[in-house]
Write an enzyme that holds these catalytic residues in place. Structure first.
Site, mmCIF file in Angstrom:
data_model
loop_
_atom_site.group_PDB
_atom_site.id
_atom_site.type_symbol
_atom_site.label_atom_id
_atom_site.label_comp_id
_atom_site.label_asym_id
_atom_site.label_seq_id
_atom_site.Cartn_x
_atom_site.Cartn_y
_atom_site.Cartn_z
ATOM 1 N N SER A 131 16.937 -23.478 -5.258
ATOM 2 C CA SER A 131 15.544 -23.472 -4.810
ATOM 3 C C SER A 131 15.095 -22.034 -4.569
ATOM 4 O O SER A 131 15.727 -21.107 -5.072
ATOM 5 C CB SER A 131 15.400 -24.339 -3.554
ATOM 6 O OG SER A 131 14.053 -24.592 -3.279
ATOM 7 N N ASN A 132 14.030 -21.835 -3.828
ATOM 8 C CA ASN A 132 13.530 -20.486 -3.556
ATOM 9 C C ASN A 132 12.885 -20.463 -2.171
ATOM 10 O O ASN A 132 12.832 -21.490 -1.489
ATOM 11 C CB ASN A 132 12.547 -20.068 -4.653
ATOM 12 C CG ASN A 132 11.372 -21.020 -4.744
ATOM 13 O OD1 ASN A 132 10.553 -21.104 -3.840
ATOM 14 N ND2 ASN A 132 11.324 -21.793 -5.815
ATOM 15 N N ARG A 133 12.399 -19.301 -1.767
ATOM 16 C CA ARG A 133 11.960 -19.118 -0.381
ATOM 17 C C ARG A 133 10.515 -19.542 -0.114
ATOM 18 O O ARG A 133 9.996 -19.294 0.981
ATOM 19 C CB ARG A 133 12.140 -17.650 0.012
ATOM 20 C CG ARG A 133 13.593 -17.292 0.246
ATOM 21 C CD ARG A 133 13.756 -15.790 0.436
ATOM 22 N NE ARG A 133 12.744 -15.215 1.316
ATOM 23 C CZ ARG A 133 12.342 -13.949 1.282
ATOM 24 N NH1 ARG A 133 12.857 -13.124 0.402
ATOM 25 N NH2 ARG A 133 11.427 -13.520 2.126
#
Ligand code: CTP
Length: 214
Positions: free
Chosen positions: A21-23
């Protein structure tokens, strides 16, 4: 008018307990959805997993993977007047999802990744598109140049460029600073402000252009 807004990160599963995933916090997308509701519009909010309360009165569609977001967007886009794609969609996903938890073997491990489908690009190249299409561009360098390339290649009407290299604005932050690029016309800057204030200004711009194009 009816708005479709995507927000937040996608999660691309590796096995039953892990994902890529990512931030992205979803704050910018949720602020855009709220600003559209405030202005009296209908909103379909297609969101990845975030820690934010959904705006009341929006139709919330919760998704997890980029494929789920792709399908949900395509199911609803054609009945909307403006589609604003703020989500941080993963560019790659594991080639295979393991049905069981992958055990550690104490040696190097590589994961094969394959490209996900680009939602913005797929809408931009839809031949009978009638809605205004807005993308976001998260950049760390050559912000305007990279964003202009996305505007052209993904064939959208507007790109909101976001410098995510700063520790004090952009990703996860409550504040942002954006440059808006148009298909025709000079870029416009919105200087550092809360995502809520930026969202209200963006909303005015989107509505004005949509009304002019109808
Ligand atoms: N986007 C999308 N589907 C993807 C990837 C991105 O719809 N699979 C959309 C995002 O929602 C955003 C825009 O494309 O509106 C730009 O996303 P960004 O992450 O900045 O760029 P990428 O196209 O992924 O390119 P790069 O990561 O190389 O900068």
């Amino acid at each position: 008018m009816r708005f479709l807004v995507t927000a937040g990160p996608t999660r691309e599963p590796i096995d039953p307990v892990r994902y890529i995933s990512n931030r992205s916090s979803g704050k910018m997308g949720y602020a855009v959805a709220e600003a559209a509701l405030e202005a009296g519009h209908d909103v379909i909010l297609i969101s990845g997993q975030v820690n934010l309360a959904p705006p009341s009165n929006a139709t919330l569609i919760s998704v997890s993977t980029s494929d789920e977001m792709f399908d949900a967007v395509h199911q609803h886009a054609d009945k909307c007047d403006v589609c604003v794609l703020c989500a941080a969609v993963a560019d790659y996903k594991p080639a295979k999802v393991s049905p069981v938890k992958i055990k550690k073997l104490g040696e190097n491990f590589s994961l094969e990744l394959v490209p996900t489908r680009d939602i913005l690009d797929s809408l931009g190249h839809q031949s009978d598109r009638r809605f205004l299409l807005v993308g976001f561009a998260a950049e760390t360098n050559h912000v305007e140049e990279n964003a202009a390339k996305k505007l052209r290649e993904k064939n959208c009407d507007i790109i909101v460029a976001n410098d995510v290299s700063s520790a004090t604005s952009g990703i996860e932050s409550d504040v942002n600073e954006v440059t808006i690029l148009f298909r025709n016309g000079a870029p416009q800057k919105i200087s550092r402000a809360t995502k809520k204030i930026i969202a209200r200004e963006l909303l005015e711009i989107f509505s004005k252009i949509r009304n002019k194009n109808v």
